[in-house]
Motif scaffolding. Structure first.
Motif, PDB file in Angstrom:
ATOM      1  N   PHE A  75      -5.727  18.759 -11.210  1.00  0.00           N
ATOM      2  CA  PHE A  75      -6.760  19.122 -10.249  1.00  0.00           C
ATOM      3  C   PHE A  75      -7.761  18.002  -9.966  1.00  0.00           C
ATOM      4  CE2 PHE A  75      -5.740  23.631 -11.568  1.00  0.00           C
ATOM      5  CZ  PHE A  75      -5.056  23.895 -10.407  1.00  0.00           C
ATOM      6  N   PRO A  76      -8.217  17.226 -10.961  1.00  0.00           N
ATOM      7  CA  PRO A  76      -9.155  16.142 -10.631  1.00  0.00           C
ATOM      8  C   PRO A  76      -8.542  15.057  -9.751  1.00  0.00           C
ATOM      9  CG  PRO A  76      -9.313  16.670 -12.943  1.00  0.00           C
ATOM     10  CD  PRO A  76      -8.153  17.431 -12.397  1.00  0.00           C
ATOM     11  N   LEU A  77      -7.222  14.952  -9.717  1.00  0.00           N
ATOM     12  CA  LEU A  77      -6.597  13.953  -8.848  1.00  0.00           C
ATOM     13  C   LEU A  77      -6.917  14.221  -7.382  1.00  0.00           C
ATOM     14  CD1 LEU A  77      -3.103  13.436 -10.492  1.00  0.00           C
ATOM     15  CD2 LEU A  77      -5.011  11.841 -10.441  1.00  0.00           C
ATOM     16  N   ILE A  78      -7.069  15.465  -7.025  1.00  0.00           N
ATOM     17  CA  ILE A  78      -7.414  15.810  -5.651  1.00  0.00           C
ATOM     18  C   ILE A  78      -8.845  15.373  -5.343  1.00  0.00           C
ATOM     19  CG2 ILE A  78      -7.703  17.742  -4.048  1.00  0.00           C
ATOM     20  CD1 ILE A  78      -5.516  19.170  -5.710  1.00  0.00           C
ATOM     21  N   LEU A  79      -9.736  15.522  -6.330  1.00  0.00           N
ATOM     22  CA  LEU A  79     -11.132  15.167  -6.105  1.00  0.00           C
ATOM     23  C   LEU A  79     -11.346  13.659  -6.015  1.00  0.00           C
ATOM     24  CD1 LEU A  79     -12.842  17.719  -8.488  1.00  0.00           C
ATOM     25  CD2 LEU A  79     -12.650  17.827  -6.014  1.00  0.00           C
ATOM     26  N   ILE A  80     -10.581  12.882  -6.773  1.00  0.00           N
ATOM     27  CA  ILE A  80     -10.786  11.432  -6.747  1.00  0.00           C
ATOM     28  C   ILE A  80     -10.077  10.771  -5.567  1.00  0.00           C
ATOM     29  CG2 ILE A  80     -11.101  11.301  -9.233  1.00  0.00           C
ATOM     30  CD1 ILE A  80      -8.302  10.005  -9.357  1.00  0.00           C
ATOM     31  N   MET A  81      -9.347  11.536  -4.813  1.00  0.00           N
ATOM     32  CA  MET A  81      -8.632  10.973  -3.673  1.00  0.00           C
ATOM     33  C   MET A  81      -9.601  10.361  -2.651  1.00  0.00           C
ATOM     34  SD  MET A  81      -5.596  12.752  -1.563  1.00  0.00           S
ATOM     35  CE  MET A  81      -6.342  13.436  -0.113  1.00  0.00           C
ATOM     36  N   ASN A  82     -10.774  10.931  -2.488  1.00  0.00           N
ATOM     37  CA  ASN A  82     -11.751  10.423  -1.525  1.00  0.00           C
ATOM     38  C   ASN A  82     -12.468   9.171  -2.014  1.00  0.00           C
ATOM     39  OD1 ASN A  82     -11.166  12.521   0.192  1.00  0.00           O
ATOM     40  ND2 ASN A  82     -12.749  13.832  -0.678  1.00  0.00           N
ATOM     41  N   TYR A  83     -12.484   8.949  -3.328  1.00  0.00           N
ATOM     42  CA  TYR A  83     -13.269   7.856  -3.894  1.00  0.00           C
ATOM     43  C   TYR A  83     -12.441   6.629  -4.256  1.00  0.00           C
ATOM     44  CZ  TYR A  83     -16.608  11.620  -4.257  1.00  0.00           C
ATOM     45  OH  TYR A  83     -17.425  12.667  -3.970  1.00  0.00           O
ATOM     46  N   SER A  84     -11.147   6.671  -4.122  1.00  0.00           N
ATOM     47  CA  SER A  84     -10.318   5.516  -4.462  1.00  0.00           C
ATOM     48  C   SER A  84      -9.356   5.231  -3.307  1.00  0.00           C
ATOM     49  CB  SER A  84      -9.544   5.780  -5.752  1.00  0.00           C
ATOM     50  OG  SER A  84      -8.649   6.844  -5.578  1.00  0.00           O
ATOM     51  N   SER A  85      -8.713   4.087  -3.401  1.00  0.00           N
ATOM     52  CA  SER A  85      -7.759   3.738  -2.345  1.00  0.00           C
ATOM     53  C   SER A  85      -6.540   4.641  -2.452  1.00  0.00           C
ATOM     54  CB  SER A  85      -7.346   2.270  -2.468  1.00  0.00           C
ATOM     55  OG  SER A  85      -6.591   2.083  -3.637  1.00  0.00           O
ATOM     56  N   ILE A  86      -5.867   4.835  -1.345  1.00  0.00           N
ATOM     57  CA  ILE A  86      -4.722   5.735  -1.322  1.00  0.00           C
ATOM     58  C   ILE A  86      -3.583   5.194  -2.186  1.00  0.00           C
ATOM     59  CG2 ILE A  86      -3.609   4.800   0.729  1.00  0.00           C
ATOM     60  CD1 ILE A  86      -4.017   8.507   0.035  1.00  0.00           C
TER      61      ILE A  86
END
Length: 117
Positions: A75-86
């Motif tokens: 679940f946290p992988l979805i949240l960090i998607m906006n803060y890191s490069s794709i």
């Protein structure tokens, strides 16, 4: 106007009457040892408590716990998607899922996922 003390006494009196009526009018059942005992994961509560515990049941519970925690870590992988490069997000997710699938393949290969022999 009715005072706060008399209102509190009236509420206490009415609730006491309702509880007594519910207790008197409720359907009484005989005390049964099986109904009074706690539910123990499908094991017979009346039999001896010294029966050997099923190791198979324990292993399946541990496998469920491990994979459940790993799914919760996704679940946290979805949240960090906006803060890191794709690219970084995709690489981290891919590594995590590969480790998860290798563990699943290992459990399947060892026969731990067979529910009945």
């Amino acid at each position: 106007m009715i005072s706060l003390l008399s209102m509190s006494c009236l509420i206490l009196f009415i609730s006491s009457i309702i509880m007594m009526l519910a207790s008197l009018l409720s359907k009484k059942s005989f005390i049964d040892r099986e109904k009074a005992s706690p539910f123990e994961c499908g094991f017979d509560p009346i039999s001896s408590s010294r029966m050997p515990f099923s190791l198979r049941f324990f292993l399946i519970a541990v496998i469920f716990l491990i994979f459940d925690v790993e799914i919760a870590l996704l679940f946290p992988l979805i949240l960090i998607m906006n803060y890191s490069s794709i690219f970084m997000w995709f690489f981290t997710s891919l590594i995590f899922l590969i480790i998860l699938l290798i563990g699943l393949y290992h459990e399947w290969n060892q026969g731990a996922l067979n529910w009945a022999n």
